[in-house]
Design a protein around this motif. Structure first.
Motif, PDB file in Angstrom:
ATOM      1  N   CYS A 210     -29.968  40.902   8.417  1.00 44.84           N
ATOM      2  CA  CYS A 210     -29.154  40.407   7.129  1.00 44.84           C
ATOM      3  C   CYS A 210     -27.978  39.630   8.784  1.00 44.84           C
ATOM      4  N   PRO A 211     -27.691  37.960   8.070  1.00 43.27           N
ATOM      5  CA  PRO A 211     -26.826  37.600   9.634  1.00 43.27           C
ATOM      6  C   PRO A 211     -25.724  37.249   9.120  1.00 43.27           C
ATOM      7  N   ASP A 212     -24.910  37.629   8.423  1.00 44.36           N
ATOM      8  CA  ASP A 212     -23.907  37.454   7.332  1.00 44.36           C
ATOM      9  C   ASP A 212     -22.619  38.112   6.766  1.00 44.36           C
TER      10      ASP A 212
ATOM     11  N   VAL B 161     -33.257  26.235   9.587  1.00 44.43           N
ATOM     12  CA  VAL B 161     -31.365  25.472   8.758  1.00 44.43           C
ATOM     13  C   VAL B 161     -31.791  26.809   7.181  1.00 44.43           C
ATOM     14  N   HIS B 162     -31.160  27.244   6.548  1.00 46.43           N
ATOM     15  CA  HIS B 162     -30.360  28.198   6.006  1.00 46.43           C
ATOM     16  C   HIS B 162     -29.430  28.010   5.308  1.00 46.43           C
ATOM     17  N   GLU B 163     -29.267  27.918   3.593  1.00 45.14           N
ATOM     18  CA  GLU B 163     -28.252  28.422   3.349  1.00 45.14           C
ATOM     19  C   GLU B 163     -27.485  29.765   2.265  1.00 45.14           C
TER      20      GLU B 163
ATOM     21  N   LYS C  15     -27.150  35.142  -1.608  1.00 43.62           N
ATOM     22  CA  LYS C  15     -28.848  34.114  -1.547  1.00 43.62           C
ATOM     23  C   LYS C  15     -29.362  33.462  -0.592  1.00 43.62           C
ATOM     24  N   MET C  16     -29.822  34.413   0.569  1.00 47.18           N
ATOM     25  CA  MET C  16     -30.117  32.874   1.421  1.00 47.18           C
ATOM     26  C   MET C  16     -31.577  32.158   1.601  1.00 47.18           C
ATOM     27  N   GLN C  17     -31.333  30.772   1.788  1.00 46.52           N
ATOM     28  CA  GLN C  17     -32.912  30.584   1.502  1.00 46.52           C
ATOM     29  C   GLN C  17     -33.092  30.142   2.936  1.00 46.52           C
TER      30      GLN C  17
ATOM     31  N   TYR D 152     -23.948  26.961   4.942  1.00 43.15           N
ATOM     32  CA  TYR D 152     -24.920  26.225   5.373  1.00 43.15           C
ATOM     33  C   TYR D 152     -25.185  27.103   6.624  1.00 43.15           C
ATOM     34  N   HIS D 153     -25.781  27.496   7.207  1.00 42.60           N
ATOM     35  CA  HIS D 153     -26.327  27.521   9.360  1.00 42.60           C
ATOM     36  C   HIS D 153     -27.374  27.765   9.104  1.00 42.60           C
ATOM     37  N   VAL D 154     -27.511  27.963  10.562  1.00 40.11           N
ATOM     38  CA  VAL D 154     -28.414  27.791  11.267  1.00 40.11           C
ATOM     39  C   VAL D 154     -28.992  28.750  11.719  1.00 40.11           C
ATOM     40  N   MET D 155     -30.343  29.689  11.175  1.00 47.84           N
ATOM     41  CA  MET D 155     -30.664  31.012  11.921  1.00 47.84           C
ATOM     42  C   MET D 155     -31.494  31.163  12.492  1.00 47.84           C
ATOM     43  N   PHE D 156     -31.112  32.152  13.553  1.00 47.59           N
ATOM     44  CA  PHE D 156     -31.778  32.520  14.937  1.00 47.59           C
ATOM     45  C   PHE D 156     -32.365  33.651  14.371  1.00 47.59           C
TER      46      PHE D 156
HETATM   47 CU   LIG Z   1     -29.994  32.835   7.491  1.00 43.55          CU
END
Ligand SMILES: [Cu+2]
Lengths: 207, 182
Positions: A82-84, B75-77, B86-88, B109-113
Motif C-alpha cells: 500500500c503506497p499511502d 498513473v493512479h487515483e 480505493k486505488m486504481q 492522484y499519484h504516479v505509482m512506482f
Molecule cells: Cu497507487
C-alpha cells in the motif's frame, strides 16, 4: 530587489486570503466533524464489532485475542503493498504511542494484513521495523484473515492490474478504537487532524 | 467545502510560485515540485507526486513513464468511499485540460512506482520520465521526503511558521515583526 519586494507584498496579501478562507473553512469543518461523529455513533452496532480470533504475529508466534482483554486497543487493517494510507497510518499510530508516553502500555495497537498471501510474518516484521515496535503486526491464512475482517466489518478486495500480473487492494481505512471490554467506542480517520486523533486516543486510554 | 478547498488551493498555488526556478517545461506543460518519500523496508511500491499546469489550448494526458527505482510506473487515483480506500489506474491517462493545474498528491492522484528495485533515500533525488500524449516524454527528478510526509514542504520551517501566524489571525503582528522593514 524590486521584484522580491513586490512578491513579498503579494505573498502577504495571499496569506491574508488563506487566513480568511481558513476561518470560514473552520466553521464548515466543525459542521463536518459533527456529522462524522454522528456517523461514527451510527456505525455498525458497536456491541457486535469484533469477535475472538487467533492469528500469526510478525515474529511467527500465534496471537490470541484473549490477550487483549482488560485493555483498550486500536485495530486497523491494511497491506504492505500500500503506497499511502497504510504507511501513513502506521506512522501516525507510532506518533500517537510516543505522545502517550508512559501511558502507551495501557493501549494495544494491532495492524492486521488483508493481503496474507504476500504479507508473510517475515515480510511484516521487516516492514514494521520502520514503526513503533509496540505495534502488533498480524497475518494468517486467507480464511483466518477473512473471518477477523468480517467480524470487524472490514471490507477489502483485490484489484488486479491491467495485465493481470499484479494486484493492489481496496480496504476499509479506519482505525477502530475498542475499549477494555472490547466494545467499539470511536474511529480514527487519516483525514482528521492529528490533535483530534490524539484526543480520541487519550480519552480511550483514560477509560 | 469544495469552494473552500478551491480557494485554499488557489492561494497556495500562487504562494508556491518561488519554486519556479526548478519547474520543468515540456511543450505547453509546466511540471513543478516532483517528490516522493521514504518507504518502509521491504515495501514494493511507492507514490510519486507533482503538479502539472497546462498553458496550452489543447488538453494533454499523462499516460505513463518510468523511474530508476521501479520496474513499472502507473498513473493512479486514490479515493475514499464510505471509509474504504480505493486505488486504481486512471483509465486512459490523467487529463490536464487547457489552462488547468492538476496536483498529484497523497490521498489523490499519484504516479505509482510498482515493483521497486531500490528504496527511496531521503535527500537523494530519483530520476524518472513522464510520458504525455502530446508533450511526449519528459525527464524529471523527484525530491525524497521523510517516511509518511504529507507534502514536500514537511521540512520547510519558514512556510509552516508563516502558516501558523496566519491561522492565529496574527497578520498584524506578522507585518510588524517579520516584515517590519517594509
Ligand atoms: Cu497507487
Amino acid at each position: 530587489m524590486a521584484t522580491t519586494e513586490t512578491f513579498r507584498k503579494v505573498r502577504l496579501v495571499l496569506w491574508g486570503a488563506v487566513a480568511a478562507v481558513a476561518l470560514a473553512g473552520g466553521a464548515l469543518l466543525l459542521g463536518e466533524a459533527q456529522r462524522a461523529q454522528q456517523a461514527g455513533s451510527n456505525l455498525p452496532a458497536a456491541a457486535t464489532i469484533g469477535a475472538p480470533f487467533t492469528l500469526t504475529r510478525s515474529d511467527g508466534t500465534r496471537f490470541d485475542s484473549q490477550s487483549l482483554a482488560g485493555k483498550p486497543y486500536a485495530i486497523f487493517f491494511g497491506f504492505t503493498n500500500c503506497p499511502d494510507i497504510c504507511p501513513t497510518t502506521l506512522l501516525e499510530m507510532s506518533n500517537h504511542l510516543k505522545q502517550l508516553g508512559a501511558n502507551a502500555d495501557k493501549l494495544n495497537v494491532l495492524f492486521i494484513s488483508v493481503d496474507p498471501s504476500r504479507d508473510t510474518p517475515e515480510h511484516l516484521k521487516l516492514y514494521l521495523s520502520a514503526f513503533d515496535d509496540r505495534i502488533i503486526g498480524l497475518t494468517g491464512t486467507t480464511d483466518e484473515v477473512a473471518a477477523v475482517a468480517k467480524s470487524y466489518r472490514i471490507v477489502y478486495e483485490k484489484v488486479p492490474s491491467k495485465d493481470g500480473s499484479d494486484y493492489t487492494m481496496n480496504h476499509t481505512a479506519s482505525v477502530y478504537l475498542m475499549n477494555a471490554n472490547g466494545r467499539l467506542v470511536s474511529t480514527l480517520s487519516f483525514q482528521e487532524p492529528e490533535e483530534t486523533r490524539q484526543r480520541k486516543i487519550d480519552n480511550l486510554v483514560a477509560g | 467545502m469544495k469552494m473552500f478547498s478551491a480557494l485554499v488551493m488557489l492561494a497556495l498555488t500562487a504562494l508556491a510560485v518561488p519554486a519556479s526556478a526548478r519547474d520543468i517545461t515540456a511543450g505547453d506543460l509546466v511540471i513543478s515540485n516532483p517528490w516522493t518519500r521514504v518507504t518502509p523496508p521491504g515495501a514494493k511500491v511507492a507514490g510519486g507526486f507533482l503538479t502539472i499546469t497546462n498553458n496550452g489550448k489543447e488538453a494533454d494526458r499523462l499516460i505513463g513513464g518510468s523511474a530508476v527505482i521501479s520496474h513499472r510506473l502507473e498513473v493512479h487515483e486514490m479515493s475514499m468511499e464510505g471509509g474504504i480506500m480505493k486505488m486504481q489506474e486512471v483509465a486512459g491517462g490523467l487529463e490536464i485540460k487547457p489552462g488547468a493545474t492538476v496536483v498529484l498528491k497523497p490521498g489523490s492522484y499519484h504516479v505509482m512506482f510498482l515493483d521497486l528495485k531500490a528504496s527511496p533515500v531521503e535527500g537523494t533525488p530519483i530520476t524518472g520520465t513522464l510520458k504525455f500524449e502530446k508533450a511526449g516524454e519528459v525527464t524529471i527528478a523527484y525530491d525524497v521526503a521523510p517516511l509518511g510526509a504529507k507534502s514536500s514542504e514537511a521540512g520547510h520551517e519558514g512556510m509552516q511558521h508563516e502558516m501558523k501566524s496566519g491561522a492565529d489571525g496574527n497578520m498584524k503582528k506578522m507585518h510588524g515583526g517579520q516584515h517590519g522593514h517594509h
